[in-house]
Motif scaffolding. Structure first.
Motif, short mmCIF file in Angstrom:
data_model
loop_
_atom_site.label_atom_id
_atom_site.label_comp_id
_atom_site.label_asym_id
_atom_site.label_seq_id
_atom_site.Cartn_x
_atom_site.Cartn_y
_atom_site.Cartn_z
N ARG A 171 40.31 28.79 23.07
CA ARG A 171 41.82 28.58 23.44
C ARG A 171 42.18 29.76 24.75
O ARG A 171 42.20 30.55 23.69
N SER A 212 40.00 26.46 26.68
CA SER A 212 40.13 25.43 27.02
C SER A 212 41.35 25.91 26.93
O SER A 212 42.10 27.32 26.73
N HIS A 214 46.28 24.66 27.38
CA HIS A 214 47.06 23.16 26.95
C HIS A 214 47.87 23.85 27.92
O HIS A 214 48.96 25.02 26.76
N SER A 217 52.86 20.43 26.12
CA SER A 217 53.66 18.56 26.03
C SER A 217 54.83 18.57 26.45
O SER A 217 55.95 18.48 26.96
N TRP A 225 49.53 23.69 36.02
CA TRP A 225 47.74 24.07 35.02
C TRP A 225 46.97 24.77 37.08
O TRP A 225 46.18 25.41 36.19
N GLY A 252 42.94 20.39 28.13
CA GLY A 252 44.53 19.67 27.06
C GLY A 252 44.67 18.50 28.05
O GLY A 252 44.28 17.97 27.93
N GLY A 253 45.96 18.08 26.66
CA GLY A 253 46.96 17.37 27.49
C GLY A 253 47.79 17.56 28.52
O GLY A 253 48.32 18.43 29.27
N GLY A 254 49.06 16.70 27.82
CA GLY A 254 50.52 17.63 28.49
C GLY A 254 50.96 16.09 29.72
O GLY A 254 52.19 16.56 30.39
N GLU A 291 42.44 15.50 27.31
CA GLU A 291 42.82 15.69 25.97
C GLU A 291 43.93 14.93 25.42
O GLU A 291 45.23 15.15 25.11
#
Ligand SMILES: *Cc1c(COP(=O)(O)O)cnc(C)c1O
Length: 415
Positions: A171, A212, A214, A217, A225, A252-254, A291
């Protein structure tokens, strides 16, 4: 529809619970009306209208989880969706996602065990926490988990020792700018360090799979990105030149839930992020993972709370203190710093609304939800009235304390 300007603020009226004529959006803003016409899911509305609840309760509409999963799956065409289990590890949520073919990202052995108990195959589970006890890595390895995250040399060595031959991804740091719930510098390492660690991973007999990141959030800035992806593409190239070919890219998420401001639909996120992937990596074939936590389950839940007390601190104060039966210690931890500003609904009593400070029921003075964010509630609001806290399907039940002041953990039902 919105009714005329009222005290300089536009208020929005719309039918929500069939048995009640109108609910009002109480967190007034200057948003365009159509975004505010979203209604409470009929299943959830019916549940609250027909169930006598003594305390706060989160109701999840599993069909909304399913719809969000399908949207994400379409939007990130070709990427494997790993649900970030921590966002809502309820059995029924996991079961619905298993039925849809989702994969899962876990942060601990109990989360891994939960997924395995639901019949998820170990190769559809990633152990994405970069901070693991070595004995937990060994347990995960014994359970068949083969995909691990790391962001430091010491963690890499733990994985090499206790999960020999496993696939790993490193990461990298991302500053989380633009995110409403940023992740700070706690996770990730520099790109230069990632480059050296991936080579070490290979030399230690691991499958050095990829990278990876992120972006933070509730990331509402879609441009976040692209620079990270461009930098990762550069890292892939440098490693290629040093004889290591990576294949895995974990995005990742977000992806957001709908809180006080309208957000871009997940299809918009998918389009922007996938375009950034293609622009950074061209035709290179990649194994993509996304994710989502919040973006999958956030909008699928509504908490019903009750007004316990309404008071003022000085005779004639215009701002009322409204104390609910839910607070920071019973599920609403993300109101910390007023970062996540949930939309609230209350029954429209036909009266004007006025400013409120919202607080929870516990004896901790930190248990204030919103003091500076400008929340409004009807002037006729009274003790015993219900308030609905929208888009609370993510990061609520798990953030509820075990019994601070004797208040039980947040109850939840899946419909
Ligand atoms: C929490 C977490 C996620 C989910 O983040 P959201 O912003 O809720 O989508 C994804 N990946 C990892 C590693 C996480 O820790």
């Amino acid at each position: 529809m919105s009714d005329p300007q009222e005290g300089g603020r536009t208020r929005f009226l719309y039918p929500l619970i069939p048995s009640e004529p109108y609910l009002r959006l109480v967190n007034d803003t200057d948003l365009p009306v159509p975004n505010m016409l979203e209604s409470m899911s009929p299943k959830i509305a019916d549940f609250f209208a027909t169930t006598d609840l003594d305390g706060p309760c989160l109701a999840m509409d599993l069909d909304l989880v399913e719809a969000a999963y399908l949207d994400l799956h379409d939007a990130f065409d070709g990427a494997r969706v790993h649900f970030a289990v921590k966002a809502n590890p309820t059995d029924a949520v996991i079961a619905r996602l298993v039925a849809l073919g989702s994969a899962f990202d876990c942060a601990s052995i109990p989360e891994i065990q939960l997924c395995l108990d639901h019949g998820v195959t170990p190769n559809a589970i990633s152990y994405g926490n970069t901070i693991k006890k070595e004995r937990d890595i060994a347990v995960a390895h014994a359970l068949g988990i083969s995909l691990f995250a790391f962001d430091s040399e010491a963690e890499l060595h733990k994985i090499a020792r206790s999960a020999p031959g496993a696939s790993v991804f490193c990461r990298v740091l991302s500053d989380g700018e633009g995110a409403e719930w940023p992740l700070s510098r706690k996770f990730g390492c520099s790109f230069a360090m990632a480059e050296e660690l991936m080579l070490q991973a290979r030399d230690q007999g691991l499958d050095a799979a990829g990278i990876s990141f992120h972006v933070g959030s509730q990331q509402t800035d879609l441009s976040q990105w692209r620079p990270v992806l461009d930098a990762i593409a550069g890292l892939f190239e440098r490693l290629e030149a040093r004889g290591l070919s990576l294949r895995l890219l974990n995005l990742g998420g977000g992806m957001p839930a709908h809180y006080d401001k309208p957000v871009v639909a997940v299809s918009g996120y998918g389009a922007a992020i996938m375009a950034a992937v293609h622009s950074a990596f061209g035709d290179r074939s990649l194994q993509l993972i996304v994710e989502p936590g919040r973006g999958l389950v956030g909008n699928a839940g509504v908490i019903q709370a009750e007004v316990v007390l309404i008071s003022v601190k000085e005779i004639g104060d215009a701002t009322r203190w409204v104390y609910l039966d839910i607070g920071k210690f019973s599920g609403l931890a993300e109101t910390m710093g007023e970062s996540i500003r949930y939309r609230l609904l209350s029954l429209n009593d036909g009266q004007d609304s006025g400013p409120v400070i919202l607080a929870g029921p516990t004896c901790d003075s930190a248990d204030v939800l919103y003091e500076t964010s400008g929340y409004y509630l009807p002037l006729g609001l009274k003790e015993g009235d219900k308030v609905w806290i929208m888009s609370t399907g993510a990061y609520t039940t798990t953030y509820s304390s075990v019994g601070f002041n004797g208040f039980v953990p947040l109850e939840s039902v899946c419909l």
